[in-house]
Write a protein that holds these residues in place. Structure first.
Motif, PDB file in Angstrom:
ATOM      1  N   ASP A 278       2.135 -10.343 -11.339  1.00 40.68           N
ATOM      2  CA  ASP A 278       1.428 -10.982 -10.227  1.00 40.68           C
ATOM      3  C   ASP A 278       0.737 -12.261 -10.672  1.00 40.68           C
ATOM      4  O   ASP A 278       0.854 -13.308 -10.038  1.00 40.68           O
ATOM      5  CB  ASP A 278       0.339 -10.034  -9.714  1.00 40.68           C
ATOM      6  N   TYR A 279       0.007 -12.120 -11.738  1.00 38.60           N
ATOM      7  CA  TYR A 279      -0.739 -13.262 -12.270  1.00 38.60           C
ATOM      8  C   TYR A 279       0.208 -14.406 -12.631  1.00 38.60           C
ATOM      9  O   TYR A 279      -0.022 -15.567 -12.290  1.00 38.60           O
ATOM     10  CB  TYR A 279      -1.538 -12.834 -13.491  1.00 38.60           C
ATOM     11  N   SER A 280       1.296 -14.056 -13.321  1.00 36.60           N
ATOM     12  CA  SER A 280       2.232 -15.084 -13.748  1.00 36.60           C
ATOM     13  C   SER A 280       2.882 -15.784 -12.569  1.00 36.60           C
ATOM     14  O   SER A 280       3.093 -16.998 -12.588  1.00 36.60           O
ATOM     15  CB  SER A 280       3.302 -14.475 -14.659  1.00 36.60           C
ATOM     16  N   LEU A 281       3.220 -15.042 -11.540  1.00 36.29           N
ATOM     17  CA  LEU A 281       3.812 -15.651 -10.352  1.00 36.29           C
ATOM     18  C   LEU A 281       2.891 -16.712  -9.769  1.00 36.29           C
ATOM     19  O   LEU A 281       3.323 -17.803  -9.396  1.00 36.29           O
ATOM     20  CB  LEU A 281       4.093 -14.575  -9.303  1.00 36.29           C
ATOM     21  N   LYS A 282       1.616 -16.406  -9.730  1.00 33.97           N
ATOM     22  CA  LYS A 282       0.662 -17.334  -9.134  1.00 33.97           C
ATOM     23  C   LYS A 282       0.448 -18.567 -10.006  1.00 33.97           C
ATOM     24  O   LYS A 282       0.457 -19.691  -9.517  1.00 33.97           O
ATOM     25  CB  LYS A 282      -0.666 -16.628  -8.891  1.00 33.97           C
ATOM     26  N   THR A 283       0.248 -18.365 -11.296  1.00 37.44           N
ATOM     27  CA  THR A 283      -0.004 -19.518 -12.164  1.00 37.44           C
ATOM     28  C   THR A 283       1.238 -20.396 -12.298  1.00 37.44           C
ATOM     29  O   THR A 283       1.129 -21.615 -12.434  1.00 37.44           O
ATOM     30  CB  THR A 283      -0.486 -19.070 -13.554  1.00 37.44           C
ATOM     31  N   ILE A 284       2.413 -19.791 -12.231  1.00 36.71           N
ATOM     32  CA  ILE A 284       3.646 -20.577 -12.273  1.00 36.71           C
ATOM     33  C   ILE A 284       3.789 -21.398 -10.993  1.00 36.71           C
ATOM     34  O   ILE A 284       4.124 -22.584 -11.035  1.00 36.71           O
ATOM     35  CB  ILE A 284       4.867 -19.654 -12.474  1.00 36.71           C
ATOM     36  N   SER A 285       3.540 -20.781  -9.851  1.00 31.86           N
ATOM     37  CA  SER A 285       3.695 -21.512  -8.589  1.00 31.86           C
ATOM     38  C   SER A 285       2.730 -22.682  -8.497  1.00 31.86           C
ATOM     39  O   SER A 285       3.067 -23.734  -7.937  1.00 31.86           O
ATOM     40  CB  SER A 285       3.512 -20.565  -7.405  1.00 31.86           C
ATOM     41  N   LEU A 286       1.518 -22.523  -9.034  1.00 31.92           N
ATOM     42  CA  LEU A 286       0.532 -23.599  -8.993  1.00 31.92           C
ATOM     43  C   LEU A 286       0.686 -24.600 -10.131  1.00 31.92           C
ATOM     44  O   LEU A 286      -0.060 -25.577 -10.200  1.00 31.92           O
ATOM     45  CB  LEU A 286      -0.885 -23.015  -9.025  1.00 31.92           C
ATOM     46  N   GLY A 287       1.623 -24.348 -11.024  1.00 30.88           N
ATOM     47  CA  GLY A 287       1.867 -25.289 -12.104  1.00 30.88           C
ATOM     48  C   GLY A 287       0.885 -25.200 -13.242  1.00 30.88           C
ATOM     49  O   GLY A 287       0.855 -26.080 -14.108  1.00 30.88           O
ATOM     50  N   GLY A 448      -7.038 -33.298  -1.122  1.00 25.63           N
ATOM     51  CA  GLY A 448      -6.994 -31.987  -0.505  1.00 25.63           C
ATOM     52  C   GLY A 448      -6.673 -30.952  -1.552  1.00 25.63           C
ATOM     53  O   GLY A 448      -6.678 -31.238  -2.746  1.00 25.63           O
ATOM     54  N   ALA A 449      -6.392 -29.766  -1.101  1.00 28.25           N
ATOM     55  CA  ALA A 449      -6.097 -28.692  -2.037  1.00 28.25           C
ATOM     56  C   ALA A 449      -5.140 -27.706  -1.394  1.00 28.25           C
ATOM     57  O   ALA A 449      -5.097 -27.562  -0.167  1.00 28.25           O
ATOM     58  CB  ALA A 449      -7.378 -27.970  -2.459  1.00 28.25           C
ATOM     59  N   VAL A 450      -4.380 -27.045  -2.228  1.00 26.61           N
ATOM     60  CA  VAL A 450      -3.531 -25.965  -1.765  1.00 26.61           C
ATOM     61  C   VAL A 450      -3.953 -24.697  -2.490  1.00 26.61           C
ATOM     62  O   VAL A 450      -4.236 -24.721  -3.689  1.00 26.61           O
ATOM     63  CB  VAL A 450      -2.039 -26.261  -2.013  1.00 26.61           C
ATOM     64  N   SER A 451      -4.052 -23.598  -1.767  1.00 27.54           N
ATOM     65  CA  SER A 451      -4.333 -22.317  -2.403  1.00 27.54           C
ATOM     66  C   SER A 451      -3.067 -21.466  -2.353  1.00 27.54           C
ATOM     67  O   SER A 451      -2.289 -21.554  -1.397  1.00 27.54           O
ATOM     68  CB  SER A 451      -5.486 -21.589  -1.699  1.00 27.54           C
ATOM     69  N   VAL A 452      -2.868 -20.684  -3.386  1.00 28.25           N
ATOM     70  CA  VAL A 452      -1.686 -19.827  -3.467  1.00 28.25           C
ATOM     71  C   VAL A 452      -2.121 -18.402  -3.747  1.00 28.25           C
ATOM     72  O   VAL A 452      -2.828 -18.135  -4.716  1.00 28.25           O
ATOM     73  CB  VAL A 452      -0.712 -20.309  -4.565  1.00 28.25           C
ATOM     74  N   THR A 453      -1.733 -17.502  -2.882  1.00 24.07           N
ATOM     75  CA  THR A 453      -1.952 -16.082  -3.099  1.00 24.07           C
ATOM     76  C   THR A 453      -0.596 -15.430  -3.354  1.00 24.07           C
ATOM     77  O   THR A 453       0.442 -16.075  -3.268  1.00 24.07           O
ATOM     78  CB  THR A 453      -2.643 -15.439  -1.887  1.00 24.07           C
ATOM     79  N   GLY A 454      -0.599 -14.153  -3.670  1.00 22.71           N
ATOM     80  CA  GLY A 454       0.676 -13.517  -3.967  1.00 22.71           C
ATOM     81  C   GLY A 454       0.551 -12.025  -4.085  1.00 22.71           C
ATOM     82  O   GLY A 454      -0.469 -11.444  -3.702  1.00 22.71           O
ATOM     83  N   GLY A 455       1.543 -11.381  -4.650  1.00 20.82           N
ATOM     84  CA  GLY A 455       1.475  -9.941  -4.790  1.00 20.82           C
ATOM     85  C   GLY A 455       2.781  -9.309  -5.214  1.00 20.82           C
ATOM     86  O   GLY A 455       3.789  -9.980  -5.378  1.00 20.82           O
ATOM     87  N   ILE A 456       2.748  -7.998  -5.377  1.00 18.95           N
ATOM     88  CA  ILE A 456       3.940  -7.205  -5.677  1.00 18.95           C
ATOM     89  C   ILE A 456       3.873  -5.934  -4.846  1.00 18.95           C
ATOM     90  O   ILE A 456       2.818  -5.309  -4.735  1.00 18.95           O
ATOM     91  CB  ILE A 456       4.032  -6.848  -7.168  1.00 18.95           C
ATOM     92  N   SER A 457       4.989  -5.579  -4.248  1.00 20.89           N
ATOM     93  CA  SER A 457       5.099  -4.315  -3.532  1.00 20.89           C
ATOM     94  C   SER A 457       6.424  -3.667  -3.906  1.00 20.89           C
ATOM     95  O   SER A 457       7.463  -4.335  -3.929  1.00 20.89           O
ATOM     96  CB  SER A 457       5.034  -4.543  -2.022  1.00 20.89           C
ATOM     97  N   ILE A 458       6.389  -2.369  -4.204  1.00 16.68           N
ATOM     98  CA  ILE A 458       7.602  -1.631  -4.585  1.00 16.68           C
ATOM     99  C   ILE A 458       7.771  -0.473  -3.612  1.00 16.68           C
ATOM    100  O   ILE A 458       6.997   0.485  -3.624  1.00 16.68           O
ATOM    101  CB  ILE A 458       7.513  -1.117  -6.029  1.00 16.68           C
ATOM    102  N   ASN A 459       8.790  -0.571  -2.783  1.00 17.03           N
ATOM    103  CA  ASN A 459       9.041   0.461  -1.770  1.00 17.03           C
ATOM    104  C   ASN A 459      10.542   0.761  -1.724  1.00 17.03           C
ATOM    105  O   ASN A 459      11.271   0.164  -0.932  1.00 17.03           O
ATOM    106  CB  ASN A 459       8.545   0.007  -0.407  1.00 17.03           C
ATOM    107  N   PRO A 460      11.015   1.692  -2.553  1.00 16.91           N
ATOM    108  CA  PRO A 460      12.441   2.028  -2.525  1.00 16.91           C
ATOM    109  C   PRO A 460      12.821   3.027  -1.445  1.00 16.91           C
ATOM    110  O   PRO A 460      14.002   3.290  -1.221  1.00 16.91           O
ATOM    111  CB  PRO A 460      12.661   2.643  -3.913  1.00 16.91           C
ATOM    112  N   TRP A 461      11.827   3.593  -0.755  1.00 19.33           N
ATOM    113  CA  TRP A 461      12.095   4.729   0.122  1.00 19.33           C
ATOM    114  C   TRP A 461      12.976   4.375   1.307  1.00 19.33           C
ATOM    115  O   TRP A 461      13.863   5.161   1.690  1.00 19.33           O
ATOM    116  CB  TRP A 461      10.776   5.342   0.581  1.00 19.33           C
ATOM    117  N   GLU A 462      12.779   3.224   1.904  1.00 10.06           N
ATOM    118  CA  GLU A 462      13.618   2.829   3.027  1.00 10.06           C
ATOM    119  C   GLU A 462      15.056   2.610   2.591  1.00 10.06           C
ATOM    120  O   GLU A 462      16.002   2.979   3.297  1.00 10.06           O
ATOM    121  CB  GLU A 462      13.044   1.574   3.682  1.00 10.06           C
ATOM    122  N   ALA A 463      15.239   2.012   1.404  1.00  7.04           N
ATOM    123  CA  ALA A 463      16.596   1.810   0.888  1.00  7.04           C
ATOM    124  C   ALA A 463      17.275   3.140   0.602  1.00  7.04           C
ATOM    125  O   ALA A 463      18.465   3.321   0.865  1.00  7.04           O
ATOM    126  CB  ALA A 463      16.557   0.948  -0.371  1.00  7.04           C
TER     127      ALA A 463
END
Length: 489
Positions: A278-287, A448-463
């Motif tokens: 999660d952390y890496s996704l956010k810091t990568i997206s924000l550069g 100006g500024a851009v904020s980036v949020t993110g996350g991870i969700s794992i849901n195999p049950w529907e599949a």
């Protein structure tokens, strides 16, 4: 009997994850050789919440600085559970606030893990396209170690060197369940991870398998999520600053944010892996972090020249479970067609401290998310925590099939030797509870500024419920094996 659809505490991650750095789980002695000691784990790392230089790059956790004294870094993280190596190059301080781990500490930890690894059995040291593991025999091996006060061997901790899971099968004639996939001998990466000698892919862990087996051993399993949420007070303070505020001023205003998980214990290695990803996704997206792959600009790079507005963008990653196949008797299941996608959505941070989805998508964000999805495997090879996260996603699919398709009942195998903590106690690790708010946003050309949020969700049950298909060729797949070992090629 397990319900096919899990309960989720929220529709999706609340409003996602703002930021996380994660515990760097240093090498411990073998299982039960050391007791986790809270007093030694809580040394006096009460450093500032403010980050240091943020122009780091992946390579042993060299992300910033200014986080206090880590001289006792290796002593703090002795666990009963084998080798809990670094995830993402981060640590947790005495107040359960996530901090960056100094490069020298990560390197020292990796060297310690190397010194602790036992010699790999010859039959596990050669790469194989299909290594089979018997859960019944694995459970028996664990019970034997516990009964004789022996530490679990590396081969058990690392699930025989598995680097993937292609099959899971109920074997009634053996009263057993098998999992099978590619495997190889293991070694220690520069950042302390346990990886395959040949492929460099992270090795699957017994600890992670048990975490998910135990978490979902319930009538209504929850979706696995990680969420870091700013306080309403922090959001309100940031919005009052206005678009011209500096990054440092925004960091000060947002303060510490809360870390929460659903579907798994916060004190588990799975939680730490997902938090690091999660952390890496956010810091990568924000550069803030540069990914060492060619032609992969950050989302921030794609918009920084516009300097137009202050708005929020959400990126989150989720597994893609493509066609899940089963044989005629629904005993053998093929799971190898999996991937990971990055999704995006706009959100608004309001002056009253609330957050809500805007219902729109930004063209540049959609393009960046699609590129992240397309190149996920390539990026995961360069930033291993993403590969570790996919391992957790694949384990989740395996466990969902076991429970949803009633493989214990079909095989006649009781899983209590693996799921019953009175038989095999869990060994919690310190959970990240707070993170600093430095990467809520980033300045765009001073306008100006851009904020980036993110996350991870794992849901195999529907599949597992809706995405399965008959493949008669699986009727000819034979996973059963003889002999005394709990594994075989």
């Amino acid at each position: 009997m397990h319900s096919l659809l899990p309960h989720s505490k929220s529709r999706f991650l609340g409003w996602g994850v703002l930021l996380i750095a994660v515990i760097s789980m240093l090498a411990g002695e073998s299982l039960y050789a050391q007791n986790y000691n809270n007093s030694s784990n809580r040394n006096n790392n009460r450093s500032s919440n403010r980050s240091g230089n943020r122009s780091g790059s992946y390579g042993g956790g060299s992300y910033g600085g200014g986080y206090g004294d880590y001289e006792d870094y290796s002593i703090r993280d002795f666990y009963r559970w084998g080798y809990r190596s670094a995830v993402g190059g981060f640590s947790i301080d005495a107040d359960n606030v996530v901090r960056t781990a100094p490069t020298e500490a990560v390197e020292g930890m990796a060297e310690r893990v190397r010194s602790l690894l036992a010699e790999i059995p010859a039959d596990l040291d050669t790469p194989t396209p299909l290594r089979k593991i018997s859960l019944r025999r694995l459970s028996g091996e664990i019970r034997s170690c516990l009964a004789n006060d022996r530490p679990l061997p590396d081969s058990v901790l690392f699930l025989g060197g598995l680097t993937g899971i292609d099959y899971v099968a109920a074997v009634p004639e053996e009263h057993d369940i098998y999992i099978a996939g590619p495997a190889e001998g293991w070694t220690v990466s520069d950042s302390g991870g346990i990886v395959g000698k040949a492929s460099g892919k992270p090795i699957f862990r017994l600890e992670d398998l048990l975490t998910i087996l135990r978490s979902w051993n319930t009538e209504v399993p929850e979706v696995i999520t990680c969420s870091i949420d700013p306080t309403p007070e922090g959001i309100a303070a940031v919005t009052r600053l206005g678009a011209a505020a500096t990054d440092a001023e925004r960091e000060e205003a947002i303060g510490l944010m809360d870390v929460t998980f659903s579907g798994i214990p916060a004190e588990s290695r799975v939680a730490a892996v997902l938090a690091a990803a999660d952390y890496s996704l956010k810091t990568i997206s924000l550069g803030y972090e540069e990914v060492p792959v060619k032609n992969f600009p950050s989302y921030f790079d794609s918009i920084k020249t516009t300097g137009t507005a202050s708005y929020g963008q959400r990126f989150w990653i989720s597994p893609v479970y493509n066609k899940i196949c089963h044989g005629t008797d629904s005993l053998t299941w093929k799971l190898s067609d999996t991937g990971v996608e990055t999704l995006t959505e706009r959100e608004h941070l309001a002056a009253d401290g609330s957050r809500k989805a805007v219902g729109k998508k930004d063209a540049q964000a959609v393009k960046w998310a699609a590129n992240m999805s397309k190149r996920y495997d390539e990026i995961a090879a360069a930033v291993p925590v993403f590969a570790e996260a996919k391992n957790c996603m694949d384990l989740a699919l395996c466990v969902a099939v076991i429970y949803a398709k009633h493989l214990p009942e079909k095989s006649g195998l009781a899983l209590d030797g693996l799921t019953d903590e009175s038989v095999f106690p869990a060994s919690p690790i310190p959970a990240p509870a707070k993170v600093p708010g430095f990467s809520l946003s980033r300045q765009i050309s001073g306008k100006g500024a851009v904020s980036v949020t993110g996350g991870i969700s794992i849901n195999p049950w529907e599949a597992v419920q809706n995405g399965t298909a008959l493949d008669a060729e699986l009727d000819s797949v034979r996973l059963a094996f003889s002999g005394e070992n709990w594994y075989a090629d």
